[in-house]
Design a protein around this motif. Structure first.
Motif, PDB file in Angstrom:
ATOM      1  N   PRO A 124       1.031  -1.580   0.271  1.00  0.00           N
ATOM      2  CA  PRO A 124       0.197  -0.219   0.276  1.00  0.00           C
ATOM      3  C   PRO A 124       0.750   1.414  -0.447  1.00  0.00           C
ATOM      4  O   PRO A 124       0.703   2.364  -0.543  1.00  0.00           O
ATOM      5  N   ASN A 125       1.986   1.296   0.429  1.00  0.00           N
ATOM      6  CA  ASN A 125       3.307   2.165   0.510  1.00  0.00           C
ATOM      7  C   ASN A 125       4.406   2.058   0.772  1.00  0.00           C
ATOM      8  O   ASN A 125       4.361   0.470   1.124  1.00  0.00           O
ATOM      9  N   ASN A 126       5.619   3.006   0.918  1.00  0.00           N
ATOM     10  CA  ASN A 126       7.193   2.119   1.329  1.00  0.00           C
ATOM     11  C   ASN A 126       7.053   1.643   2.302  1.00  0.00           C
ATOM     12  O   ASN A 126       7.907   1.928   2.839  1.00  0.00           O
ATOM     13  N   TYR A 127       6.258   1.700   2.812  1.00  0.00           N
ATOM     14  CA  TYR A 127       6.372   1.088   4.643  1.00  0.00           C
ATOM     15  C   TYR A 127       5.916  -0.230   4.994  1.00  0.00           C
ATOM     16  O   TYR A 127       6.242  -0.589   5.726  1.00  0.00           O
ATOM     17  N   ILE A 128       5.207  -1.047   3.893  1.00  0.00           N
ATOM     18  CA  ILE A 128       4.071  -1.573   4.380  1.00  0.00           C
ATOM     19  C   ILE A 128       4.316  -2.643   2.929  1.00  0.00           C
ATOM     20  O   ILE A 128       4.414  -2.256   2.051  1.00  0.00           O
ATOM     21  N   ARG A 129       4.782  -3.849   3.572  1.00  0.00           N
ATOM     22  CA  ARG A 129       4.123  -5.109   2.726  1.00  0.00           C
ATOM     23  C   ARG A 129       2.898  -6.590   3.179  1.00  0.00           C
ATOM     24  O   ARG A 129       4.056  -6.349   3.906  1.00  0.00           O
ATOM     25  N   ILE A 130       2.378  -6.842   2.625  1.00  0.00           N
ATOM     26  CA  ILE A 130       1.384  -7.421   3.376  1.00  0.00           C
ATOM     27  C   ILE A 130       1.804  -9.176   2.407  1.00  0.00           C
ATOM     28  O   ILE A 130       1.194  -8.941   0.890  1.00  0.00           O
ATOM     29  N   THR A 131       2.150  -9.723   2.794  1.00  0.00           N
ATOM     30  CA  THR A 131       2.027 -11.414   1.470  1.00  0.00           C
ATOM     31  C   THR A 131       0.977 -11.739   1.945  1.00  0.00           C
ATOM     32  O   THR A 131      -0.124 -12.190   2.786  1.00  0.00           O
ATOM     33  N   PRO A 132       0.543 -13.224   0.818  1.00  0.00           N
ATOM     34  CA  PRO A 132      -0.738 -14.318   0.902  1.00  0.00           C
ATOM     35  C   PRO A 132      -0.442 -14.866   2.317  1.00  0.00           C
ATOM     36  O   PRO A 132      -2.018 -14.950   2.536  1.00  0.00           O
ATOM     37  N   ASP A 133       0.241 -14.606   2.860  1.00  0.00           N
ATOM     38  CA  ASP A 133       0.240 -16.039   4.275  1.00  0.00           C
ATOM     39  C   ASP A 133      -0.210 -15.532   5.461  1.00  0.00           C
ATOM     40  O   ASP A 133      -0.243 -15.779   6.531  1.00  0.00           O
ATOM     41  N   GLY A 134      -0.270 -13.407   4.946  1.00  0.00           N
ATOM     42  CA  GLY A 134      -0.537 -12.639   6.480  1.00  0.00           C
ATOM     43  C   GLY A 134       0.339 -12.122   7.136  1.00  0.00           C
ATOM     44  O   GLY A 134       0.410 -11.358   8.036  1.00  0.00           O
ATOM     45  N   GLY A 135       1.347 -12.391   6.518  1.00  0.00           N
ATOM     46  CA  GLY A 135       2.994 -11.562   7.130  1.00  0.00           C
ATOM     47  C   GLY A 135       2.533 -10.328   6.667  1.00  0.00           C
ATOM     48  O   GLY A 135       2.769  -9.906   5.593  1.00  0.00           O
ATOM     49  N   VAL A 136       3.211  -9.764   7.344  1.00  0.00           N
ATOM     50  CA  VAL A 136       3.797  -8.204   8.022  1.00  0.00           C
ATOM     51  C   VAL A 136       4.805  -7.826   7.538  1.00  0.00           C
ATOM     52  O   VAL A 136       5.754  -7.694   8.843  1.00  0.00           O
ATOM     53  N   THR A 137       5.616  -7.354   6.688  1.00  0.00           N
ATOM     54  CA  THR A 137       6.595  -6.417   6.852  1.00  0.00           C
ATOM     55  C   THR A 137       6.572  -5.216   6.674  1.00  0.00           C
ATOM     56  O   THR A 137       5.803  -4.516   5.702  1.00  0.00           O
ATOM     57  N   ILE A 138       6.915  -4.306   7.962  1.00  0.00           N
ATOM     58  CA  ILE A 138       7.244  -2.832   8.291  1.00  0.00           C
ATOM     59  C   ILE A 138       8.852  -2.493   8.175  1.00  0.00           C
ATOM     60  O   ILE A 138       9.431  -2.596   9.061  1.00  0.00           O
ATOM     61  N   PHE A 139       8.521  -1.170   7.347  1.00  0.00           N
ATOM     62  CA  PHE A 139      10.131  -0.376   6.936  1.00  0.00           C
ATOM     63  C   PHE A 139      10.022   0.897   8.337  1.00  0.00           C
ATOM     64  O   PHE A 139       9.866   1.117   7.933  1.00  0.00           O
ATOM     65  N   SER A 140      11.476   0.164   8.482  1.00  0.00           N
ATOM     66  CA  SER A 140      11.742   1.341   9.294  1.00  0.00           C
ATOM     67  C   SER A 140      12.762   2.464   8.661  1.00  0.00           C
ATOM     68  O   SER A 140      13.830   1.846   8.314  1.00  0.00           O
ATOM     69  N   THR A 141      13.113   3.244   9.001  1.00  0.00           N
ATOM     70  CA  THR A 141      13.109   4.086   7.697  1.00  0.00           C
ATOM     71  C   THR A 141      14.442   5.777   8.940  1.00  0.00           C
ATOM     72  O   THR A 141      15.329   5.702   8.660  1.00  0.00           O
ATOM     73  N   ARG A 142      14.263   5.841  10.440  1.00  0.00           N
ATOM     74  CA  ARG A 142      14.867   6.337  10.914  1.00  0.00           C
ATOM     75  C   ARG A 142      15.795   6.087  11.938  1.00  0.00           C
ATOM     76  O   ARG A 142      15.930   4.726  12.637  1.00  0.00           O
ATOM     77  N   PRO A 143      16.962   6.210  11.885  1.00  0.00           N
ATOM     78  CA  PRO A 143      18.341   5.215  12.716  1.00  0.00           C
ATOM     79  C   PRO A 143      18.398   4.986  13.724  1.00  0.00           C
ATOM     80  O   PRO A 143      17.909   6.063  14.685  1.00  0.00           O
ATOM     81  N   GLU A 144      18.382   4.293  14.080  1.00  0.00           N
ATOM     82  CA  GLU A 144      17.934   3.703  16.147  1.00  0.00           C
ATOM     83  C   GLU A 144      19.515   3.575  16.484  1.00  0.00           C
ATOM     84  O   GLU A 144      20.943   3.078  16.190  1.00  0.00           O
ATOM     85  N   LEU A 192      -2.907  -0.211  11.095  1.00  0.00           N
ATOM     86  CA  LEU A 192      -3.302  -1.565  10.380  1.00  0.00           C
ATOM     87  C   LEU A 192      -3.770  -2.477  10.821  1.00  0.00           C
ATOM     88  O   LEU A 192      -4.929  -3.147  10.820  1.00  0.00           O
ATOM     89  N   ASP A 193      -4.278  -2.583  12.655  1.00  0.00           N
ATOM     90  CA  ASP A 193      -4.892  -3.625  13.677  1.00  0.00           C
ATOM     91  C   ASP A 193      -4.455  -4.811  12.774  1.00  0.00           C
ATOM     92  O   ASP A 193      -5.293  -5.741  12.469  1.00  0.00           O
ATOM     93  N   VAL A 194      -3.405  -5.190  13.217  1.00  0.00           N
ATOM     94  CA  VAL A 194      -2.550  -6.028  13.179  1.00  0.00           C
ATOM     95  C   VAL A 194      -2.089  -6.887  13.945  1.00  0.00           C
ATOM     96  O   VAL A 194      -1.807  -6.169  15.506  1.00  0.00           O
ATOM     97  N   ASP A 195      -2.045  -8.116  14.244  1.00  0.00           N
ATOM     98  CA  ASP A 195      -1.056  -8.764  15.719  1.00  0.00           C
ATOM     99  C   ASP A 195       0.382  -8.374  15.390  1.00  0.00           C
ATOM    100  O   ASP A 195       0.864  -8.481  15.049  1.00  0.00           O
ATOM    101  N   TRP A 196       0.899  -7.336  16.802  1.00  0.00           N
ATOM    102  CA  TRP A 196       3.012  -7.455  16.497  1.00  0.00           C
ATOM    103  C   TRP A 196       3.611  -8.792  15.914  1.00  0.00           C
ATOM    104  O   TRP A 196       4.300  -8.887  15.246  1.00  0.00           O
ATOM    105  N   LYS A 197       2.907  -9.888  17.087  1.00  0.00           N
ATOM    106  CA  LYS A 197       3.527 -11.329  16.441  1.00  0.00           C
ATOM    107  C   LYS A 197       3.647 -11.244  14.623  1.00  0.00           C
ATOM    108  O   LYS A 197       4.578 -12.126  14.088  1.00  0.00           O
ATOM    109  N   SER A 198       2.606 -10.558  14.651  1.00  0.00           N
ATOM    110  CA  SER A 198       2.535 -11.308  12.188  1.00  0.00           C
ATOM    111  C   SER A 198       3.491  -9.999  11.868  1.00  0.00           C
ATOM    112  O   SER A 198       3.855 -10.084  10.993  1.00  0.00           O
ATOM    113  N   VAL A 199       4.274  -8.688  12.514  1.00  0.00           N
ATOM    114  CA  VAL A 199       5.184  -7.932  11.672  1.00  0.00           C
ATOM    115  C   VAL A 199       6.572  -8.715  12.165  1.00  0.00           C
ATOM    116  O   VAL A 199       6.807  -8.512  12.843  1.00  0.00           O
TER     117      VAL A 199
END
Lengths: 155, 767
Positions: free
Chosen positions: B75-95, B112-119
């Motif tokens: 949906p945007n460059n910070y989020i990807r969702i795969t068909p198995d429901g896995g959610v990837t969130i991109f971190s851009t700020r230096p840690e 997004l309303d997902v469980d944190w464990k799926s992220v």
């Protein structure tokens, strides 16, 4: 000079000058980069490893003196990263920058082997030479207690 | 550090695409994918892959996730969702240890309303040459206030698309659908579709412009305790930091610079001899070049080869005009300027029944990041690729670009082993880039601990000459501050004096911080206590010439001014014979300002939680102090024990903190406050830098002392007040009031007032 070393249960052969500290052998030659450089002079503890079960500063061990001693780095503390201390560190969210924490865990692991149920004072005494620039000492103390409890419960 | 953020020119692309928080315009921006510049990405999994490659003999960090596969919903460059429901969130700020890599993705996951464990959270790579934006620096505790609403909007927009996809699939109005735990629900028909099952449909839809945000009372992730996403990698020693980077063909470099600040070029060096040493690939003299100071480079096959060869390096320097500077003389000059302090007082203290005068002083100190500065750069085929542990990717990019003359620059932001403001300036990127360009191979430059202490951009030193007066009723009626600072060394730290050195110069060109007006070592300009004291003056008493470069240091300016103000305020409470808490609350109550309205409850809470006013035996005492910076309002209440022979134990610290309406990650937030308390105690008690012959005298942690576990408080309690203000950052606000709270407790315990930092210079023995 060629040296045959025992690191994390594996036999490794390295070519290094005799005075090369194990810190740099582990990091540069063997890619055990979990061993961190902080001071190089035996103060900060970021490079702590186990040598025959005792916690030692790898910056102070020349490769020529490592011999066949069993060296364990943070990478080798447990095969799957689930040593009770590693679990407690994650559970209690100990780290901030995290740079010192491998050394903290290695020092704490040697403590728990000797003293399975340490008091606060025993923890302070043993951990007194591991620097955390972010100041996570209160969480480190708590995580060591939690790991000790978990190890006792598992017995 | 608020002011300098906007001066970093490269931090703009994303900011331009997404409105900052607090502007009221967040709901108007579009989540249309084209409105974002592209981000490519690296994964935690990729790091592990890279690690296994490294184990078999060395290769680049395998850090590319690669483009999204056709089956994924992006949906945007910070989020990807795969068909198995896995959610990837991109971190851009230096840690840098502030926990931002966990807290900002939490905001996306919440909306997004997902469980944190799926992220799964992965780092984004910054590549301006191909349009990937620099997400901005982290400094001034800016990430939370800048990104809070932006991150929520990203998650909410993606959620809205998934709802729409389900509604179209079912042929029902989207308004009848709800979401929970990564699924869309239609209560009326009892139907449910997981996000994974909706990705194909969702990928054909465009996100709405004004997706609704959750009511904060419905937050399920935000406000909970989430363990840092890098913790599993940290506790098993996986490569994360700049010092862990290895790229094919890389050589290890050290770079010896002039030890004298303001010194010049290398006159001669035994590089021919050094070149012949074991493991050395090359050694050469580098003249000062486009932002890289003069030095001698040694390139070697390992760090130790480089360090060993450097021990044999002999350099004759043009030491410049400051080779006789020393701190003892500089302090004397500051004290001499202080002798004029009373000259400007006029009638200010005529009405005072009692007055007190005091001189407070603080030394230069270093940031002492535990990971010494380092950077890896590959200059190849007209392109510069950087792996930098930095707070400020734009700084790395600019230093490297300037040093090489190449504008085609890619920055991989590595995790930093501590920031504290030091890594706002990435001059190592320029050094490594120049050496890589000269050597034709990738170079990792590694500063030794000694380099790190000798070539910092230091927290400014300063002196404050104070006078205060109370009337017969014990009210504070007059306050004078005259500050004397040290300037001329370049950089841009602030806090040492009203005339802090101007921006630029030295080696801090890109990280330079403009001193805010009225914010030297003084504290005028409307800051506390000025608005609350009938007769208040704050002025500069001049500047002592200094070659020491300065830079932002955790809560710049505030980190020292709070100690001065809150310590002297406590002195005046005792001068008036009043209870310090009552005296301070009376002062805050004297005027209704935005400051007093937020600070008063914070002070009261800290006092309540420590049990203020306990009857303690001599040798034990309570102290209190408060301060605001970076929009955070903080009070610390402390209990100490001082033995007769002067040994100090900080028994307990209570922190009361107002950083707005929402704490994003309770665990991370508490950790920041706890760490700031230890850092505050450490910085109060031990570290100081001496200057001899124009250079820093301390070499390592045996001389530059920091707190270890036994120095940490026995007990720490952190309390957050959730006020009706925008959420703001926590990296800096919990630091400044720690030291004065401890000093005030020491006075209560012993009658000894600490007026010089570090505390180790003052004997706490009492009888």
């Amino acid at each position: 000079m060629k040296y045959t070393l025992n690191v994390n249960g594996r036999t490794e052969t390295v070519d290094a000058a005799p005075d090369t500290p194990m810190l740099w052998v582990l990091r540069d030659k063997l890619n055990y980069i979990g061993v961190k450089y902080g001071c190089g002079v035996d103060i900060c503890g970021a490079c702590t490893v186990h040598v025959d079960g005792e916690s030692m500063r790898s910056c102070q061990i020349p490769v020529s003196e490592a011999g066949s001693k069993k060296i364990v780095t943070i990478e080798g503390l447990s095969p799957t990263g689930d040593h009770p201390l590693q679990k407690a560190w994650c559970d209690m969210d100990v780290a901030q920058c995290g740079y010192c924490q491998g050394g903290q865990i290695m020092t704490a692991a040697a403590l728990l082997k000797r003293t399975p149920k340490p008091t606060d004072a025993e923890i302070d005494k043993t951990m007194a030479d591991n620097l955390c620039r972010c100041g996570t000492y209160t969480r480190i103390r708590a995580a060591i207690h939690q790991a000790a409890d978990a190890m006792a419960a598992a017995k | 550090m608020k002011n300098e953020i906007s001066s970093v020119p490269s931090s703009t692309p994303l900011a331009a695409a997404v409105p900052a928080t607090g502007t009221g315009s967040a709901a108007e921006f579009s989540l249309d994918r084209r409105s974002f510049l592209r981000l490519s990405a690296v994964t935690g999994g990729g790091f592990m892959l890279g690690f296994s490659f490294l184990k078999s003999g060395g290769t680049a960090f395998a850090d590319e996730v690669g483009p999204a596969s056709p089956g994924e919903f992006v949906p945007n460059n910070y989020i990807r969702i795969t068909p198995d429901g896995g959610v990837t969130i991109f971190s851009t700020r230096p840690e840098i240890g502030q926990g931002i890599k966990t807290s900002l993705p939490m905001l996306i996951a919440e909306e997004l309303d997902v469980d944190w464990k799926s992220v799964k959270v992965v780092d984004a790579k910054i590549d301006q040459t191909s349009g990937n934006p620099n997400p901005g620096a982290v400094g001034g505790s800016n990430s939370t206030p800048q990104s809070f609403n932006q991150m929520r909007q990203l998650g909410a927009g993606a959620r809205a698309v998934l709802v729409e996809a389900a509604a179209q699939t079912w042929g029902v109005p989207a308004a009848e659908c709800t979401t929970a735990s990564g699924a869309v629900l239609h209560a009326a028909s009892g139907r449910k579709l997981t996000y994974g099952g909706l990705v194909a449909k969702a990928a054909t839809l465009t996100a709405p412009r004004n997706a609704p945000l959750k009511d904060p009372k419905d937050f399920k992730i935000v406000g909970t305790r989430i363990s840092g996403v890098d913790n599993p990698a940290l506790v098993t020693g996986k490569p994360l930091f700049g010092i862990d980077v290895k790229v094919p063909g890389m050589v290890y470099a050290v770079y010896e610079k002039n030890p004298v600040f303001g010194g010049g070029e290398v006159i001669s060096a035994n590089v021919d001899e050094v070149k012949m040493l074991p493991g050395v690939k090359d050694a050469f003299i580098v003249p000062a070049t486009n932002g890289v100071p003069a030095g001698v480079a040694i390139l070697a096959e390992s760090t130790w080869s480089a360090f060993s060869a450097r021990a044999k390096l002999k350099v004759v320097w043009n030491e410049g005009s400051r080779a006789n500077d020393n701190w003892t003389d500089m302090k004397q000059q500051a004290l001499a300027l202080g002798a004029q302090a009373a000259a400007g007082d006029g009638d200010a203290f005529l009405a005072a029944a009692k007055t007190a005068e005091a001189t407070y002083s603080f030394p230069y100190i270093s940031h002492a990041n535990l990971e010494p500065q380092n950077c890896t750069v590959s200059v190849k085929d007209g392109m510069v690729e950087i792996w930098s542990p930095t707070q400020n990717p734009g700084s790395a990019q600019q230093f490297a670009s300037r040093a090489t003359g190449i504008n085609n620059v890619k920055v991989h932001v590595m995790r930093s082993g501590g920031g504290f403001g030091r890594r706002y300036t990435a001059e190592t990127a320029g050094e490594a880039a120049l050496l890589s360009q000269k050597a034709g191979v990738p170079v990792r430059i590694q500063w030794s601990r000694e380099d790190d202490l000798h070539h910092d951009l230091y927290r400014p030193a300063g002196f404050n000459f104070l006078k205060g007066g109370v009337d017969t009723a014990g009210k504070l009626i007059a306050w004078r501050d005259m500050s004397v600072g040290f300037g001329g060394g370049g950089g841009g730290g602030r806090g040492g004096g009203a005339q802090v050195s101007p921006v630029g110069g030295g080696n801090a060109v890109f990280g330079a911080v403009a001193p805010a007006a009225g914010r030297g070592g003084g504290f005028g300009g409307g800051a506390f206590p000025a608005p609350f004291v009938p007769s208040f003056s704050s002025r500069s008493g001049g500047t002592v010439s200094s070659g020491i470069p300065t830079g932002p240091w955790r809560a710049p300016g505030d980190c020292t001014s709070a100690w001065v103000v809150q310590s002297f305020l406590d002195e005046l409470a005792h001068l008036a014979g009043r209870d310090p808490l009552e005296f301070k609350l009376e002062l805050l109550g004297g005027r209704q300002t935005a400051y007093s309205q937020r600070m008063t409850p914070v002070v009261k809470l800290a006092a309540e939680k420590i049990g203020w006013g306990k009857n303690l035996p001599r040798g034990q005492g309570q102290g209190l102090a408060f301060h605001t910076c970076m929009s955070g309002y903080v009070a610390h209440a402390v209990e100490v024990t001082v033995t007769k022979d002067g040994n100090l134990t900080v028994d307990r610290v209570v922190a009361a903190v107002d950083v707005g309406s929402t704490i994003v990650n309770l665990s991370g937030a508490e950790n920041q406050v706890e760490g700031a308390i230890v850092d505050g105690i450490s910085t109060l008690r031990f570290p100081e830098l001496d200057i001899k012959k124009g250079r820093i005298a301390e070499d390592n942690f045996d001389q530059y002392v920091l707190a270890f576990m036994p120095d940490a408080p026995r007990k720490v309690d952190v309390h957050f007040i959730k006020s009706a203000n925008n959420p703001t950052g926590l990296g800096e606000p919990p630091f400044p009031s720690v030291a004065p709270a401890v000093c005030n407790a020491i006075f209560a315990a012993t009658g000894i007032r600490v007026r010089e930092l570090p505390l180790s210079r003052t004997s706490l023995k009492w009888t």
